[in-house]
Design a protein around this motif. Structure first.
Motif, PDB file in Angstrom:
ATOM      1  N   SER A  55      -3.689  -5.653   0.775  1.00  0.00           N
ATOM      2  CA  SER A  55      -2.512  -6.531   0.782  1.00  0.00           C
ATOM      3  C   SER A  55      -2.195  -7.106   2.158  1.00  0.00           C
ATOM      4  O   SER A  55      -1.396  -8.020   2.266  1.00  0.00           O
ATOM      5  CB  SER A  55      -1.297  -5.749   0.267  1.00  0.00           C
TER       6      SER A  55
ATOM      7  N   GLU B 103      -8.575   4.256  -5.967  1.00  0.00           N
ATOM      8  CA  GLU B 103      -8.627   3.525  -7.241  1.00  0.00           C
ATOM      9  C   GLU B 103     -10.089   3.307  -7.647  1.00  0.00           C
ATOM     10  O   GLU B 103     -10.438   3.385  -8.824  1.00  0.00           O
ATOM     11  CB  GLU B 103      -7.885   2.181  -7.112  1.00  0.00           C
TER      12      GLU B 103
ATOM     13  N   GLY C 109      -8.407   0.789   2.616  1.00  0.00           N
ATOM     14  CA  GLY C 109      -7.049   1.295   2.402  1.00  0.00           C
ATOM     15  C   GLY C 109      -7.179   2.461   1.427  1.00  0.00           C
ATOM     16  O   GLY C 109      -8.015   2.407   0.510  1.00  0.00           O
ATOM     17  N   TRP C 110      -6.380   3.510   1.602  1.00  0.00           N
ATOM     18  CA  TRP C 110      -6.592   4.709   0.781  1.00  0.00           C
ATOM     19  C   TRP C 110      -6.396   4.425  -0.703  1.00  0.00           C
ATOM     20  O   TRP C 110      -7.123   4.944  -1.560  1.00  0.00           O
ATOM     21  CB  TRP C 110      -5.703   5.857   1.246  1.00  0.00           C
ATOM     22  N   ASN C 111      -5.422   3.558  -1.037  1.00  0.00           N
ATOM     23  CA  ASN C 111      -5.226   3.264  -2.467  1.00  0.00           C
ATOM     24  C   ASN C 111      -6.473   2.632  -3.051  1.00  0.00           C
ATOM     25  O   ASN C 111      -6.905   2.995  -4.151  1.00  0.00           O
ATOM     26  CB  ASN C 111      -4.037   2.323  -2.662  1.00  0.00           C
ATOM     27  N   SER C 112      -7.051   1.678  -2.323  1.00  0.00           N
ATOM     28  CA  SER C 112      -8.238   0.997  -2.849  1.00  0.00           C
ATOM     29  C   SER C 112      -9.397   1.966  -3.022  1.00  0.00           C
ATOM     30  O   SER C 112     -10.078   1.968  -4.048  1.00  0.00           O
ATOM     31  CB  SER C 112      -8.637  -0.152  -1.918  1.00  0.00           C
TER      32      SER C 112
ATOM     33  N   TRP D 287      -2.919 -12.828  -5.509  1.00  0.00           N
ATOM     34  CA  TRP D 287      -2.836 -11.406  -5.885  1.00  0.00           C
ATOM     35  C   TRP D 287      -3.665 -11.152  -7.144  1.00  0.00           C
ATOM     36  O   TRP D 287      -3.478 -11.832  -8.151  1.00  0.00           O
ATOM     37  CB  TRP D 287      -1.370 -11.049  -6.125  1.00  0.00           C
ATOM     38  N   ALA D 288      -4.570 -10.199  -7.063  1.00  0.00           N
ATOM     39  CA  ALA D 288      -5.456  -9.925  -8.204  1.00  0.00           C
ATOM     40  C   ALA D 288      -5.011  -8.678  -8.957  1.00  0.00           C
ATOM     41  O   ALA D 288      -4.428  -7.766  -8.361  1.00  0.00           O
ATOM     42  CB  ALA D 288      -6.877  -9.723  -7.682  1.00  0.00           C
TER      43      ALA D 288
ATOM     44  N   ASN E 264     -12.190  -7.185  -2.170  1.00  0.00           N
ATOM     45  CA  ASN E 264     -10.770  -7.402  -1.897  1.00  0.00           C
ATOM     46  C   ASN E 264     -10.391  -6.555  -0.685  1.00  0.00           C
ATOM     47  O   ASN E 264     -10.723  -5.367  -0.622  1.00  0.00           O
ATOM     48  CB  ASN E 264      -9.939  -6.988  -3.129  1.00  0.00           C
TER      49      ASN E 264
ATOM     50  N   GLY F 266       0.810  -1.216   0.000  1.00  0.00           N
ATOM     51  CA  GLY F 266       0.000   0.000   0.000  1.00  0.00           C
ATOM     52  C   GLY F 266       0.843   1.266   0.000  1.00  0.00           C
ATOM     53  O   GLY F 266       0.330   2.368  -0.247  1.00  0.00           O
TER      54      GLY F 266
ATOM     55  N   ARG G   1       1.906  -3.709 -11.475  1.00  0.00           N
ATOM     56  CA  ARG G   1       1.755  -3.033 -10.169  1.00  0.00           C
ATOM     57  C   ARG G   1       1.805  -4.062  -9.052  1.00  0.00           C
ATOM     58  O   ARG G   1       1.041  -5.017  -9.047  1.00  0.00           O
ATOM     59  CB  ARG G   1       0.414  -2.306 -10.086  1.00  0.00           C
TER      60      ARG G   1
ATOM     61  N   GLN H 177      -5.978  -5.713  -9.561  1.00  0.00           N
ATOM     62  CA  GLN H 177      -7.077  -4.866  -9.065  1.00  0.00           C
ATOM     63  C   GLN H 177      -7.478  -3.749 -10.032  1.00  0.00           C
ATOM     64  O   GLN H 177      -8.655  -3.485 -10.222  1.00  0.00           O
ATOM     65  CB  GLN H 177      -6.712  -4.281  -7.691  1.00  0.00           C
TER      66      GLN H 177
ATOM     67  N   HIS I 132     -11.638  -2.736   2.281  1.00  0.00           N
ATOM     68  CA  HIS I 132     -11.222  -2.526   3.677  1.00  0.00           C
ATOM     69  C   HIS I 132     -10.875  -1.054   3.910  1.00  0.00           C
ATOM     70  O   HIS I 132     -10.472  -0.684   5.005  1.00  0.00           O
ATOM     71  CB  HIS I 132     -10.018  -3.410   3.990  1.00  0.00           C
TER      72      HIS I 132
ATOM     73  N   ILE J  54       3.363   0.632  -3.987  1.00  0.00           N
ATOM     74  CA  ILE J  54       2.642   0.756  -5.267  1.00  0.00           C
ATOM     75  C   ILE J  54       2.431   2.230  -5.648  1.00  0.00           C
ATOM     76  O   ILE J  54       2.790   2.630  -6.756  1.00  0.00           O
ATOM     77  CB  ILE J  54       1.307  -0.029  -5.230  1.00  0.00           C
TER      78      ILE J  54
HETATM   79  N1  UDP Z   1      -3.704  -4.764  -4.678  1.00  0.00           N
HETATM   80  C1  UDP Z   1      -3.715  -5.462  -5.874  1.00  0.00           C
HETATM   81  N2  UDP Z   1      -4.136  -6.757  -5.862  1.00  0.00           N
HETATM   82  C2  UDP Z   1      -4.553  -7.390  -4.745  1.00  0.00           C
HETATM   83  C3  UDP Z   1      -4.540  -6.674  -3.513  1.00  0.00           C
HETATM   84  C4  UDP Z   1      -4.130  -5.361  -3.526  1.00  0.00           C
HETATM   85  O1  UDP Z   1      -3.339  -4.923  -6.923  1.00  0.00           O
HETATM   86  O2  UDP Z   1      -4.960  -8.550  -4.809  1.00  0.00           O
HETATM   87  C5  UDP Z   1      -3.208  -3.375  -4.670  1.00  0.00           C
HETATM   88  C6  UDP Z   1      -4.332  -2.361  -4.711  1.00  0.00           C
HETATM   89  O3  UDP Z   1      -4.685  -2.055  -6.045  1.00  0.00           O
HETATM   90  C7  UDP Z   1      -3.702  -1.183  -3.964  1.00  0.00           C
HETATM   91  C8  UDP Z   1      -2.766  -1.837  -2.954  1.00  0.00           C
HETATM   92  O4  UDP Z   1      -2.532  -3.158  -3.443  1.00  0.00           O
HETATM   93  O5  UDP Z   1      -2.957  -0.404  -4.858  1.00  0.00           O
HETATM   94  C9  UDP Z   1      -3.352  -1.931  -1.566  1.00  0.00           C
HETATM   95  O6  UDP Z   1      -3.279  -0.692  -0.946  1.00  0.00           O
HETATM   96  P1  UDP Z   1      -4.393  -0.177   0.057  1.00  0.00           P
HETATM   97  O7  UDP Z   1      -3.970   1.169   0.516  1.00  0.00           O
HETATM   98  O8  UDP Z   1      -5.721  -0.260  -0.565  1.00  0.00           O
HETATM   99  O9  UDP Z   1      -4.403  -1.221   1.240  1.00  0.00           O
HETATM  100  P2  UDP Z   1      -3.259  -1.940   2.124  1.00  0.00           P
HETATM  101  O10 UDP Z   1      -2.832  -3.110   1.349  1.00  0.00           O
HETATM  102  O11 UDP Z   1      -2.169  -0.942   2.345  1.00  0.00           O
HETATM  103  O12 UDP Z   1      -3.982  -2.317   3.370  1.00  0.00           O
END
Ligand code: UDP
Length: 508
Positions: free
Chosen positions: A298, A382, A376-379, A356-357, A295, A27, A268, A359, A374, A30
């Motif tokens: 990570s 995105e 996460g700011w990236n999710s 790993w998907a 999802n 997180g 990614r 995403q 969940h 990426i």
């Molecule tokens: N991600 C992905 N495939 C997966 C799980 C996560 O590509 O199966 C990527 C998702 O696109 C995002 C990052 O992993 O860029 C997860 O960051 P996030 O801030 O959402 O949550 P964290 O993993 O830090 O809790």
């Protein structure tokens, strides 16, 4: 694609060189890799400093950058030998590789020993780099960069809404509250009430206070910050955060929109455990906005009992779904059998991805109309960037406040009803969300009614604004131009002109 430098290289100084130091967790890494690619695409030189296991994960991104002729390099520094003395198993160079709770704190301590190799690298460069951009969780970089005498920008992963809450709560010493205390975060442009579980702070756990203080100090002493967000999403929080820090905050996102083709998306994070085309072919057969994607990022892991509740909830919702479960969650025959039975029951309507998907490829598919996240700011970002509304199920740290932003401020989310944080590796004792909650929230998000339609309309509007922000003339594009110019011409952005009123005037 060849770099599109904004400056005329025949008459201008050489392009600036940014050294980027990500924290080793997906997180964090990426978005920083996307940032490096964005900088390089715009003509700056970008060097990502990582340890060998993480460098291997970045091979796809490095190859993609090479094919695109981007001036981006991966700089490998050894993982500190002190890891062995601290009891970390060999190869555990990323937070997602930790399997024992006891290893978390030593991991952060060992990371500090990267100071010497980073300093050696910076000093050995033929010309000093223009700037170091380091993750706030790498607060140890502050000392190195100041010893070498370079400018430093912090990168902080969450929204400005979250970071402003954190800064304001810390300024009032509120993060040391007793268990049952609630408080209203001071200095916010909206009213934000939090509990011990939902309050801001990455390192609030007893025994971790030194890390929290070091991160705050690294923020205070930086020359500015970079955040993965955009003006049209949270302008008032960005302005208040910048004013509270009294230094420039460059909002350059959503970084994920750098990834415009399947090749970039597939590089990614980890290599996807399922071919991108397998999922997208399945999605191609589904109606527009009909599929819910699930999802939990990570890190957050679910114990089997909890996993089954998610599966039952999706089944009971009656909606088509793509559900991603982690390798570590499907380790036992009991879980494998259960998942196979579920897949048989929902054949044609539901898909379970193990591992790993891809995403971004999923979220950007027209068939995906909702995301159980969940938070996460990236999710979240995105999802918003692709116009997809969310079911919010926060687990820990910034996720509860990201939920608040998505649901109460932006109006693009339906909460599943989680109010207490859970342990990273799953927490049976704290199981507070059941199948009925999952089914209810998914149905509410996807039912096609007026409320759901309004949520979707808002998400799509933010998605369009996100794309505009990243296009030439858009706020993030122009901010990046300014950032590159500042470090080319050595004229830092002037923060003294920022005047923003921050007073609680709206209730959320
Ligand atoms: N991600 C992905 N495939 C997966 C799980 C996560 O590509 O199966 C990527 C998702 O696109 C995002 C990052 O992993 O860029 C997860 O960051 P996030 O801030 O959402 O949550 P964290 O993993 O830090 O809790």
């Amino acid at each position: 694609m060849a770099p599109t430098a904004e400056l005329d290289t025949a008459t201008s100084p050489p392009p600036p060189h940014f050294v980027i130091v990500p924290f080793p967790a997906q997180g964090h890494t990426i978005p920083m890799v996307d940032l490096a690619r964005l900088l390089a695409e715009r003509g700056a030189r970008a060097s990502l400093v990582v340890t060998p296991v993480n460098a291997a994960r970045l091979r796809g991104a490095a190859d993609h950058a090479a094919r695109a002729e981007l001036p981006l390099e991966i700089v490998e520094v050894p993982f500190p030998p002190s890891a062995a003395d601290a009891g970390l198993p060999p190869g555990v160079e990323n937070i997602d590789l930790i399997t024992d709770y006891a290893d978390f704190r030593p991991f952060f301590d060992v990371m500090r020993d990267l100071a010497a190799p980073l300093e050696a690298y910076l000093r050995a460069l033929p010309a000093p780099p223009s700037c170091v951009i380091s993750d706030l969780s790498n607060s140890w970089t502050a000392g190195v960069v100041s010893r070498v005498g370079l400018p430093r920008l912090f990168f902080h992963g969450p929204s400005c809404f979250y970071s402003l809450c954190d800064l304001n709560a810390a300024a009032h010493g509120l993060q040391q509250q007793a268990d049952d205390d609630r408080y209203v975060v001071p200095g916010m442009p909206v009213r934000v009430e939090v509990t011990k579980d939902t309050q801001p702070g990455f390192f609030n756990t007893p025994g971790w206070e030194d890390l929290r203080d070091a991160a705050m100090e690294a923020m205070r002493t930086a020359d500015g910050g970079v955040v993965n967000t955009f003006l049209d999403l949270e302008d008032e929080f960005i302005a208040c955060f910048e004013a509270a820090l009294a230094k420039p905050v460059w909002t350059l996102g959503p970084f994920c929109l750098y990834n415009r083709d399947a090749d970039a998306m597939a590089s990614r994070g980890n290599t996807p455990d399922v071919a991108q085309s397998v999922v997208t072919t399945w999605l191609d057969a589904m109606d527009t906005d009909s599929v819910i994607y699930v999802n939990f990022g990570s890190l957050a892991r679910k114990v089997p009992k909890y996993l089954f509740e998610v599966g039952h909830g999706l089944e009971d919702s009656g909606k088509p779904f793509v559900w991603v479960v982690k390798e570590s969650e499907v380790a036992t025959p009991e879980v494998q059998e259960w998942l196979s039975a579920l897949e048989a029951r929902v054949a044609g309507r539901g898909v379970v991805v193990r591992g790993w998907a891809p995403q971004l490829a999923i979220l950007s598919h027209r068939a995906v109309g909702g995301f159980v996240t969940h938070c996460g700011w990236n999710s979240i970002l995105e999802s918003i960037a692709h116009g997809v509304p969310v079911v919010t199920w926060p687990h820990f740290t910034d996720q509860f406040l990201n939920e608040r932003l998505a649901v109460n401020v932006l109006g693009v989310g339906v909460p599943v009803g989680a109010t207490a944080s859970v342990l990273l590796f799953g927490d049976e004792a704290a199981m507070q969300v059941g199948r009925a909650d999952v089914a209810r929230a998914v149905s509410k998000l996807m039912d096609g009614g007026e409320e759901a339609g309004e949520r979707r309309r808002k998400a799509k509007e933010y998605g369009e604004k996100a794309h505009r922000a990243m296009e030439k003339g858009g706020s993030s594009y122009e901010s990046l131009t300014q950032l590159i110019r500042s470090f080319t011409l050595q004229e830092p952005k002037n923060s003294s002109s920022i005047t923003v009123e921050c007073s609680a005037n709206r209730h959320i």
